[in-house]
Design an enzyme around this catalytic site. Structure first.
Site, PDB file in Angstrom:
ATOM      1  N   ASN A   1      31.112  41.922  82.650  1.00 34.83           N
ATOM      2  CA  ASN A   1      31.674  42.837  81.932  1.00 34.83           C
ATOM      3  C   ASN A   1      33.007  42.296  81.182  1.00 34.83           C
ATOM      4  OD1 ASN A   1      31.418  45.081  84.615  1.00 34.83           O
ATOM      5  ND2 ASN A   1      31.940  42.805  85.561  1.00 34.83           N
TER       6      ASN A   1
ATOM      7  N   ASN B   1      37.328  56.490  85.895  1.00 34.19           N
ATOM      8  CA  ASN B   1      36.569  55.530  85.990  1.00 34.19           C
ATOM      9  C   ASN B   1      35.915  56.882  87.288  1.00 34.19           C
ATOM     10  OD1 ASN B   1      36.111  52.313  87.227  1.00 34.19           O
ATOM     11  ND2 ASN B   1      34.580  53.516  85.368  1.00 34.19           N
TER      12      ASN B   1
ATOM     13  N   CYS C   1      33.992  46.698  92.773  1.00 32.16           N
ATOM     14  CA  CYS C   1      34.618  47.800  91.931  1.00 32.16           C
ATOM     15  C   CYS C   1      35.977  48.071  92.096  1.00 32.16           C
ATOM     16  CB  CYS C   1      33.563  48.765  91.688  1.00 32.16           C
ATOM     17  SG  CYS C   1      33.961  50.035  90.508  1.00 32.16           S
ATOM     18  N   GLY C   2      37.197  47.256  91.137  1.00 34.68           N
ATOM     19  CA  GLY C   2      38.495  47.954  91.821  1.00 34.68           C
ATOM     20  C   GLY C   2      38.801  49.025  91.887  1.00 34.68           C
TER      21      GLY C   2
ATOM     22  N   ASN D   1      25.779  50.427  89.860  1.00 31.14           N
ATOM     23  CA  ASN D   1      26.209  50.744  88.521  1.00 31.14           C
ATOM     24  C   ASN D   1      25.406  51.850  87.916  1.00 31.14           C
ATOM     25  OD1 ASN D   1      27.699  48.125  88.273  1.00 31.14           O
ATOM     26  ND2 ASN D   1      26.296  47.372  87.917  1.00 31.14           N
TER      27      ASN D   1
ATOM     28  N   ARG E   1      29.102  45.561  82.532  1.00 32.98           N
ATOM     29  CA  ARG E   1      27.395  45.375  82.622  1.00 32.98           C
ATOM     30  C   ARG E   1      26.669  46.903  83.229  1.00 32.98           C
ATOM     31  NH1 ARG E   1      27.149  40.787  86.836  1.00 32.98           N
ATOM     32  NH2 ARG E   1      28.434  41.544  88.640  1.00 32.98           N
TER      33      ARG E   1
ATOM     34  N   CYS F   1      38.576  50.049  84.304  1.00 33.81           N
ATOM     35  CA  CYS F   1      37.936  49.053  85.078  1.00 33.81           C
ATOM     36  C   CYS F   1      38.860  48.190  85.723  1.00 33.81           C
ATOM     37  CB  CYS F   1      36.907  48.107  84.503  1.00 33.81           C
ATOM     38  SG  CYS F   1      35.965  46.979  85.775  1.00 33.81           S
TER      39      CYS F   1
END
EC number: 5.1.1.7
Length: 270
Positions: free
Chosen positions: A185, A11, A81-82, A72, A204, A212
């Protein structure tokens, strides 16, 4: 404009150091940066700014020196956002701007505590998942019921019987816009074995991503619920690797690799 590139289980993010909040980072610029053909290519942008320099989160400045201004890939702003916060933490630690033993990061979704594990993985306290009920995702003409879970950002985590590897996620899955007016999401997962799940995700503003972090926690919550559990340690397999999720009564933790792979000068202009 200086940049770095990093990823957590593939990611990937472009990091923009802007310690004093001087950059004009517009949605259009973010979209150009994240373009995988005409830009650097990324799932999102992490702007690194001192919390006290951002009017959005100045109230968190006494608890966290640094604010993760996450955007994003389409330029839209996101609450959390992890994997992004783990890569953000890796940058701060490698740059000597934070102590690896633990510190807080300010986000639009609230404070997140992070620390470095002995094996080099980065762990973040994701807070208590908030289960809001049920809804349905629509993929390839099939309805998949799932759990609505708030991780600081909205998620719909759907257990499915079909192998997730066979799903076509080249297009946005359908969802109830009345339930998710700001988008959502969507995680689709197969429970496999004990405390393990295989997940794919459509984020999204970014499309399908290789992983994610907030979605991995949401998936663990939904997978645990299938067996009547609310706590435990879960392994979540994503396209880009493996993440570990620990569910406790009052919080949750996300752990996995986070690496910086490049740095340089960005020459894009609007």
């Amino acid at each position: 404009m200086r940049f770095l590139k990093g990823h957590g289980t593939e990611n990937d993010f472009v990091i923009l150091p802007d310690h004093d909040g001087e950059l004009d980072v517009t949605a259009a610029l973010v979209a150009r940066i994240c373009d995988r053909r005409a830009g650097l290519g990324a799932d999102g942008v992490l702007r690194v700014v001192r919390t006290k320099r951002s009017h959005e989160v100045a109230g968190q400045a006494s608890a966290a020196e640094w604010f993760m201004d996450y955007r994003n890939a389409d330029g839209s702003m996101a609450e959390m956002c992890g994997n992004g916060v783990r890569v953000f933490a890796r940058y701060l630690i490698d740059a000597g701007l934070a102590d690896s033993s633990g510190f807080a990061v300010a986000t639009r979704g609230g404070l997140r505590q992070v620390h470095l594990e002995p094996n080099g993985d980065v762990t973040v306290d994701m807070g208590k998942p908030n289960v809001l009920g049920e809804s349905t995702a629509h993929v390839g003409g099939i309805d998949y019921p799932g759990m609505r879970i708030d991780m600081g950002n909205p998620h719909l985590a759907c257990p499915i019987g079909d192998p997730v590897a066979q799903l076509d996620l080249t297009h946005q899955p359908g969802f109830d816009t009345g339930v998710f007016p700001s988008g959502v999401n969507i995680e689709l997962f197969n429970p496999v074995g004990v405390s393990r799940a295989v997940m794919r995700v459509f984020e999204r503003g970014s499309g399908e991503t290789r992983a994610c972090g907030t979605g991995a926690v949401a998936t663990a919550v939904a997978a645990a619920a299938l067996s009547g559990d609310t706590t435990g340690t879960w392994t979540v397999e994503v396209l880009g690797g493996t993440l570990t999720v620990i569910l406790e009564e009052e919080t949750s933790y996300l752990s996995g690799p986070a690496v910086i792979v490049a740095s340089g000068e960005l020459m894009l202009a609007e």
